[in-house]
Write a protein that holds these residues in place. Sequence first.
Motif, PDB file in Angstrom:
ATOM      1  N   THR A  73      46.155  33.546  41.854  1.00 54.42           N
ATOM      2  CA  THR A  73      44.883  32.890  42.155  1.00 54.42           C
ATOM      3  C   THR A  73      45.160  31.439  42.519  1.00 54.42           C
ATOM      4  O   THR A  73      46.231  30.894  42.208  1.00 54.42           O
ATOM      5  CB  THR A  73      43.932  32.924  40.938  1.00 54.42           C
ATOM      6  N   SER A  74      44.197  30.793  43.146  1.00 52.99           N
ATOM      7  CA  SER A  74      44.375  29.378  43.497  1.00 52.99           C
ATOM      8  C   SER A  74      44.682  28.551  42.261  1.00 52.99           C
ATOM      9  O   SER A  74      45.582  27.712  42.270  1.00 52.99           O
ATOM     10  CB  SER A  74      43.122  28.849  44.203  1.00 52.99           C
ATOM     11  N   LYS A  75      43.944  28.785  41.182  1.00 54.04           N
ATOM     12  CA  LYS A  75      44.164  28.025  39.949  1.00 54.04           C
ATOM     13  C   LYS A  75      45.584  28.210  39.428  1.00 54.04           C
ATOM     14  O   LYS A  75      46.279  27.238  39.116  1.00 54.04           O
ATOM     15  CB  LYS A  75      43.160  28.416  38.873  1.00 54.04           C
ATOM     16  N   THR A  76      46.029  29.451  39.348  1.00 52.40           N
ATOM     17  CA  THR A  76      47.368  29.722  38.831  1.00 52.40           C
ATOM     18  C   THR A  76      48.436  29.090  39.719  1.00 52.40           C
ATOM     19  O   THR A  76      49.385  28.471  39.223  1.00 52.40           O
ATOM     20  CB  THR A  76      47.611  31.242  38.730  1.00 52.40           C
ATOM     21  N   VAL A 110      39.832  35.118  42.916  1.00 51.77           N
ATOM     22  CA  VAL A 110      40.352  35.617  44.191  1.00 51.77           C
ATOM     23  C   VAL A 110      41.872  35.578  44.152  1.00 51.77           C
ATOM     24  O   VAL A 110      42.480  34.522  43.957  1.00 51.77           O
ATOM     25  CB  VAL A 110      39.830  34.783  45.387  1.00 51.77           C
ATOM     26  N   TYR A 111      42.467  36.742  44.321  1.00 50.57           N
ATOM     27  CA  TYR A 111      43.919  36.873  44.332  1.00 50.57           C
ATOM     28  C   TYR A 111      44.402  36.576  45.744  1.00 50.57           C
ATOM     29  O   TYR A 111      44.045  37.268  46.690  1.00 50.57           O
ATOM     30  CB  TYR A 111      44.302  38.292  43.908  1.00 50.57           C
ATOM     31  N   VAL A 112      45.159  35.508  45.893  1.00 48.69           N
ATOM     32  CA  VAL A 112      45.693  35.119  47.192  1.00 48.69           C
ATOM     33  C   VAL A 112      46.944  35.971  47.403  1.00 48.69           C
ATOM     34  O   VAL A 112      48.030  35.636  46.927  1.00 48.69           O
ATOM     35  CB  VAL A 112      46.003  33.603  47.242  1.00 48.69           C
ATOM     36  N   SER A 113      46.757  37.108  48.070  1.00 43.89           N
ATOM     37  CA  SER A 113      47.790  38.146  48.101  1.00 43.89           C
ATOM     38  C   SER A 113      49.127  37.667  48.654  1.00 43.89           C
ATOM     39  O   SER A 113      50.171  37.979  48.089  1.00 43.89           O
ATOM     40  CB  SER A 113      47.308  39.370  48.874  1.00 43.89           C
ATOM     41  N   GLU A 114      49.089  36.891  49.745  1.00 45.48           N
ATOM     42  CA  GLU A 114      50.367  36.467  50.313  1.00 45.48           C
ATOM     43  C   GLU A 114      51.131  35.511  49.395  1.00 45.48           C
ATOM     44  O   GLU A 114      52.315  35.308  49.554  1.00 45.48           O
ATOM     45  CB  GLU A 114      50.203  35.878  51.719  1.00 45.48           C
ATOM     46  N   LEU A 115      50.433  34.941  48.415  1.00 41.96           N
ATOM     47  CA  LEU A 115      51.082  34.030  47.476  1.00 41.96           C
ATOM     48  C   LEU A 115      51.190  34.611  46.071  1.00 41.96           C
ATOM     49  O   LEU A 115      51.747  33.990  45.183  1.00 41.96           O
ATOM     50  CB  LEU A 115      50.323  32.698  47.434  1.00 41.96           C
TER      51      LEU A 115
END
Length: 192
Positions: free
Chosen positions: A102-105, A94-99
């Motif tokens: 991904t959560s892991k990255t 899941v690409y956390v667009s505002e950030l």
Amino acid sequence: MDTEFDVINYEIGMFLSALIFYQKRMEKDCSDSVMENYIKNALAESLVLHIRVLTEIFMPGGREDDIKAVNVMKKWCDEHKLLIKNLHHAYEKVYVSELKGTSKTLIDKLLAHGTNKRGDMFDWSPVIRTMEPPLIEILRTLSKEEFPALNLLSHIEDCETKETPVFSTHTPSSAVINRWVHPDDRETPTHK
């Protein structure tokens, strides 16, 4: 030496405890605003760190000395493949667009390692909103007899209906201090 179950139970307890404080808001009993900021930052970073550790326990792969649920609870893992797949998806896909990651990255680059991608401020709320539901879903299927820290689940608000507080981590530099603002304390926009 602790068993794998003891370590997993500890991580469950730390994740749930940090989440409880995160959801219920820390008491403002610190008269030193700089110290209060450090405490709030430590809480946000602790929650994110335990999200990472607990998620990695349920993820495939890893190093030889990593504790893995598949090695400790093989039958449970076989019965809950979809939950593990959902957690893996939330963490690595899941690409956390505002950030912009991904959560892991984001956790790897902005918390777990000193990288040139870090700044002096970061809002972890989108990562927490992404990771909390699949982790809670997994924890609700585990045995409270094997993992007594699961008793803390009764203090967790429903992930679907709550508004996530904004936590930004910040190392104060010069006179600028990052202020955490609970949703109840935010100014509401006025419409003319």
